[in-house]
Design a protein around this motif. Structure first.
Motif, PDB file in Angstrom:
ATOM      1  N   GLU A   1       0.857  -1.189   0.000  1.00  0.00           N
ATOM      2  CA  GLU A   1       0.000   0.000   0.000  1.00  0.00           C
ATOM      3  C   GLU A   1       0.885   1.228   0.000  1.00  0.00           C
ATOM      4  O   GLU A   1       1.820   1.326   0.809  1.00  0.00           O
ATOM      5  N   PHE A   2       0.591   2.161  -0.903  1.00  0.00           N
ATOM      6  CA  PHE A   2       1.405   3.361  -1.006  1.00  0.00           C
ATOM      7  C   PHE A   2       0.500   4.593  -1.089  1.00  0.00           C
ATOM      8  O   PHE A   2      -0.604   4.542  -1.630  1.00  0.00           O
ATOM      9  N   SER A   3       1.005   5.707  -0.566  1.00  0.00           N
ATOM     10  CA  SER A   3       0.315   6.982  -0.645  1.00  0.00           C
ATOM     11  C   SER A   3       1.305   8.036  -1.095  1.00  0.00           C
ATOM     12  O   SER A   3       2.364   8.199  -0.487  1.00  0.00           O
ATOM     13  N   PHE A   4       0.982   8.722  -2.207  1.00  0.00           N
ATOM     14  CA  PHE A   4       1.841   9.773  -2.734  1.00  0.00           C
ATOM     15  C   PHE A   4       0.987  11.032  -2.886  1.00  0.00           C
ATOM     16  O   PHE A   4       0.279  11.192  -3.885  1.00  0.00           O
ATOM     17  N   GLY A   5       1.007  11.907  -1.879  1.00  0.00           N
ATOM     18  CA  GLY A   5       0.169  13.093  -1.941  1.00  0.00           C
ATOM     19  C   GLY A   5      -1.296  12.692  -1.966  1.00  0.00           C
ATOM     20  O   GLY A   5      -1.790  12.015  -1.069  1.00  0.00           O
ATOM     21  N   LYS A   6      -1.990  13.058  -3.023  1.00  0.00           N
ATOM     22  CA  LYS A   6      -3.405  12.721  -3.157  1.00  0.00           C
ATOM     23  C   LYS A   6      -3.617  11.340  -3.780  1.00  0.00           C
ATOM     24  O   LYS A   6      -4.751  10.864  -3.863  1.00  0.00           O
ATOM     25  N   PHE A   7      -2.539  10.688  -4.220  1.00  0.00           N
ATOM     26  CA  PHE A   7      -2.666   9.374  -4.857  1.00  0.00           C
ATOM     27  C   PHE A   7      -2.517   8.254  -3.831  1.00  0.00           C
ATOM     28  O   PHE A   7      -1.718   8.340  -2.904  1.00  0.00           O
ATOM     29  N   GLY A   8      -3.295   7.194  -4.014  1.00  0.00           N
ATOM     30  CA  GLY A   8      -3.185   6.007  -3.183  1.00  0.00           C
ATOM     31  C   GLY A   8      -3.205   4.759  -4.052  1.00  0.00           C
ATOM     32  O   GLY A   8      -3.903   4.709  -5.075  1.00  0.00           O
ATOM     33  N   LEU A   9      -2.429   3.750  -3.666  1.00  0.00           N
ATOM     34  CA  LEU A   9      -2.350   2.504  -4.436  1.00  0.00           C
ATOM     35  C   LEU A   9      -2.258   1.323  -3.492  1.00  0.00           C
ATOM     36  O   LEU A   9      -1.452   1.307  -2.569  1.00  0.00           O
ATOM     37  N   GLY A  10      -3.107   0.336  -3.722  1.00  0.00           N
ATOM     38  CA  GLY A  10      -3.053  -0.906  -2.968  1.00  0.00           C
ATOM     39  C   GLY A  10      -3.156  -2.087  -3.913  1.00  0.00           C
ATOM     40  O   GLY A  10      -4.009  -2.108  -4.806  1.00  0.00           O
TER      41      GLY A  10
ATOM     42  N   LEU B   1      -6.825   1.959  -6.620  1.00  0.00           N
ATOM     43  CA  LEU B   1      -6.006   3.067  -7.097  1.00  0.00           C
ATOM     44  C   LEU B   1      -6.876   4.302  -6.949  1.00  0.00           C
ATOM     45  O   LEU B   1      -7.963   4.371  -7.527  1.00  0.00           O
ATOM     46  N   SER B   2      -6.436   5.272  -6.164  1.00  0.00           N
ATOM     47  CA  SER B   2      -7.308   6.393  -5.848  1.00  0.00           C
ATOM     48  C   SER B   2      -6.593   7.727  -5.982  1.00  0.00           C
ATOM     49  O   SER B   2      -5.363   7.819  -5.909  1.00  0.00           O
ATOM     50  N   TYR B   3      -7.417   8.765  -6.162  1.00  0.00           N
ATOM     51  CA  TYR B   3      -6.920  10.132  -6.162  1.00  0.00           C
ATOM     52  C   TYR B   3      -7.896  10.976  -5.369  1.00  0.00           C
ATOM     53  O   TYR B   3      -9.106  10.982  -5.633  1.00  0.00           O
ATOM     54  N   GLY B   4      -7.399  11.717  -4.385  1.00  0.00           N
ATOM     55  CA  GLY B   4      -8.225  12.601  -3.595  1.00  0.00           C
ATOM     56  C   GLY B   4      -9.014  11.870  -2.524  1.00  0.00           C
ATOM     57  O   GLY B   4      -8.946  10.646  -2.381  1.00  0.00           O
ATOM     58  N   LYS B   5      -9.788  12.645  -1.757  1.00  0.00           N
ATOM     59  CA  LYS B   5     -10.640  12.109  -0.701  1.00  0.00           C
ATOM     60  C   LYS B   5     -12.072  12.529  -0.971  1.00  0.00           C
ATOM     61  O   LYS B   5     -12.348  13.701  -1.242  1.00  0.00           O
ATOM     62  N   LYS B   6     -12.963  11.562  -0.866  1.00  0.00           N
ATOM     63  CA  LYS B   6     -14.360  11.818  -1.170  1.00  0.00           C
ATOM     64  C   LYS B   6     -14.940  12.833  -0.189  1.00  0.00           C
ATOM     65  O   LYS B   6     -14.730  12.741   1.019  1.00  0.00           O
ATOM     66  N   LYS B   7     -15.671  13.802  -0.730  1.00  0.00           N
ATOM     67  CA  LYS B   7     -16.331  14.857   0.037  1.00  0.00           C
ATOM     68  C   LYS B   7     -15.360  15.827   0.709  1.00  0.00           C
ATOM     69  O   LYS B   7     -15.790  16.662   1.499  1.00  0.00           O
ATOM     70  N   GLN B   8     -14.068  15.708   0.394  1.00  0.00           N
ATOM     71  CA  GLN B   8     -13.097  16.668   0.920  1.00  0.00           C
ATOM     72  C   GLN B   8     -12.379  17.401  -0.202  1.00  0.00           C
ATOM     73  O   GLN B   8     -12.147  18.600  -0.111  1.00  0.00           O
ATOM     74  N   ASP B   9     -12.027  16.678  -1.262  1.00  0.00           N
ATOM     75  CA  ASP B   9     -11.345  17.274  -2.408  1.00  0.00           C
ATOM     76  C   ASP B   9     -12.330  17.480  -3.555  1.00  0.00           C
ATOM     77  O   ASP B   9     -13.299  16.722  -3.697  1.00  0.00           O
ATOM     78  N   PRO B  10     -12.079  18.479  -4.408  1.00  0.00           N
ATOM     79  CA  PRO B  10     -12.984  18.712  -5.540  1.00  0.00           C
ATOM     80  C   PRO B  10     -12.984  17.572  -6.557  1.00  0.00           C
ATOM     81  O   PRO B  10     -13.945  17.418  -7.304  1.00  0.00           O
ATOM     82  N   VAL B  11     -11.918  16.770  -6.562  1.00  0.00           N
ATOM     83  CA  VAL B  11     -11.854  15.620  -7.470  1.00  0.00           C
ATOM     84  C   VAL B  11     -11.471  14.382  -6.670  1.00  0.00           C
ATOM     85  O   VAL B  11     -10.452  14.357  -5.981  1.00  0.00           O
ATOM     86  N   TYR B  12     -12.322  13.361  -6.755  1.00  0.00           N
ATOM     87  CA  TYR B  12     -12.057  12.069  -6.116  1.00  0.00           C
ATOM     88  C   TYR B  12     -12.353  10.971  -7.135  1.00  0.00           C
ATOM     89  O   TYR B  12     -13.418  10.963  -7.763  1.00  0.00           O
TER      90      TYR B  12
END
Length: 464
Positions: free
Chosen positions: A64-73, A105-116
């Protein structure tokens, strides 16, 4: 006396003004980020597991990795049959195949960032405030783990769009698709409460025609969805209060489950198949709910609490959170639960806490009034996660639906999904533990049955 009253009024006004300024200044701040997010680690666990009546030896590599707004598992299974040495490939059969190794594979946080945007496992996803689609999972089986996509995009703080698609397997017809456009008419204003008012409209549609070839022929659990299964709803909500300590949200939701014509025709043409139902009246059903959700954070993130209470009114042929994890286990069975479901009421409650950034525990309960006399089932969920305490760490999740007796809430059966992982760190790079799973696996005739796996293991675990 008059001067005293004027001074008192002035002081009161100043206090109120300071409170309003305090709320407004801190309104854009989000002090509720979990200590369990944005972790980087690599684990590869070697062990022995039994699936059905076969023994497998191997490992699951799960970085599992997190790079800024990116997440990967990732979840890469390397299991070999102990009797013949063959690699187990069932997890890659059908659908998206090896893409299932991408857990998310994700970008941003739901309901917190303008793009999720999130690709992969949709466990825990909900649409809007969750009355139509909540407690959802598209990964109820190893053999049919799906890769879905979820997105939530807000344009200029006023217009937004949520969307969920359950399965990027483009063979066959459309799988579960849910969308919710929403509108914040005062999103650009600086007025507390007013700027957060949000109106949403939800729609869900499923035309799944999945069939499984087997020794006994072709079987299906999608007889009623292949011609279309749909629902729609409307909601409104607002953040009533938000500062560095407390966030309080209110919402109101209406949902309608459209009549499934294939199910209605089957009831009419094959009444003998429904002889066990005391009432076979079936048609479109609708429900209404209103609720409050509060998030509380103690100073310096020592203690977090998240609580939701919701009052629900059910019409005939309606089940709240209809599109949940139980829907993906067997869609035909889920639709048949609507038969004879009578008008009633219920509550939905959720309570979670995070303590000292070490322990996170959540519990939820969807409970119809007069459960014993109701033909509706309750839903129970528990989620546990800890950081390393001493050298031990635990992570677990449990869900059970269609409950008619709360005494059976924690009995594992065809209505349950469960996973519990307990580990002990041996040194900086190694750990040992036990991984327990209650999930669903394919039988020889192509159908699915509940099974449990107990996998002791030893492996590599590296944190960054």
């Amino acid at each position: 006396m008059l001067i005293l009253k004027l001074n008192t009024m002035k002081k009161t006004f100043r206090v109120l003004l300071m409170l309003m300024m305090f709320s407004q200044v801190t309104f854009s701040q989000d002090g509720f980020e979990s200590a369990f997010e944005n972790e980087n680690n690599v684990s590869a666990n070697l062990g022995v597991t039994t699936i059905g009546d076969q023994i497998f030896i191997g490992m699951r590599v799960q970085p599992e990795f997190s790079f800024g707004k990116f997440g990967l598992g990732l979840d890469v299974p390397l299991l070999f049959n102990a009797s013949n040495g063959e690699m187990r490939t069932e997890e890659f059969n059908n659908g998206v195949g090896v893409l299932r190794m991408v857990r998310y594979l994700s970008y941003g946080k739901k309901k917190q960032d303008p793009v999720y945007v999130k690709l992969g496992d949709m466990t825990g996803e909900q649409l809007g405030y969750g009355a139509m689609l909540g407690n959802y999972s598209n990964s109820v089986s190893f053999e049919r783990r799906k890769v879905g996509i979820s997105a939530d995009v807000t344009f200029k703080e006023i217009i937004g769009l949520e969307a969920i698609y359950s399965d990027l397997n483009f063979n066959g017809s459309q799988k579960l698709f849910a969308v919710r456009p929403y509108y914040r008419p005062f999103g650009k204003s600086n007025l507390p409460i007013i700027q957060t008012i949000e109106f949403g409209a939800s729609f869900a549609s499923d035309k799944d025609d999945y069939e499984q070839s087997s020794i006994g022929g072709t079987i299906s659990s999608t007889k009623f969805t292949r011609d279309g299964n749909s629902a729609f709803g409307f909601d409104v909500g607002a953040i009533l209060l938000k500062n560095i300590l407390l966030k309080l949200t209110w919402d109101m939701q209406y949902t309608r489950l459209n009549k499934n014509e294939a199910l209605a025709n089957d009831i009419q043409n094959n009444p003998g198949n429904y002889a066990t139902y005391s009432n076979t009246n079936y048609g479109a059903g609708s429900g209404f709910a209103t609720g409050l959700e509060a998030q509380f954070r103690f100073v310096a993130n020592i203690f977090h609490v998240n609580a939701r209470i919701e009052r629900q009114w059910y019409g005939d042929n309606y089940i709240p959170q209809f599109f949940n994890f139980a829907y993906e286990i067997n869609k035909d069975t889920r639709l048949m639960e609507l038969i004879g479901a009578e008008k009633s009421q219920g509550i939905y409650g959720k309570l979670g806490s995070e303590i000292l950034s070490l322990v996170k525990i959540e519990g939820e309960l969807l409970l119809p009034d007069n459960l014993e006399d109701s033909n509706r089932g309750a839903i129970v969920g528990v989620n546990l996660q800890t950081k390393e305490i001493g050298k031990f760490r635990a992570r677990g999740k449990y869900l059970k639906a269609q409950l008619n007796d709360l005494g059976d809430a924690f009995k594992l059966d065809q209505r349950s999904l469960a996973n519990l992982l307990i580990t002990y760190r041996l040194n900086r790079f190694m750990e040992t533990g036990v991984d327990y799973q209650w999930t669903f696996a394919e039988k020889e005739d192509g159908s699915f049955r509940a099974l449990h796996q107990v996998r002791p293991y030893i492996g590599v675990s590296i944190k960054f």
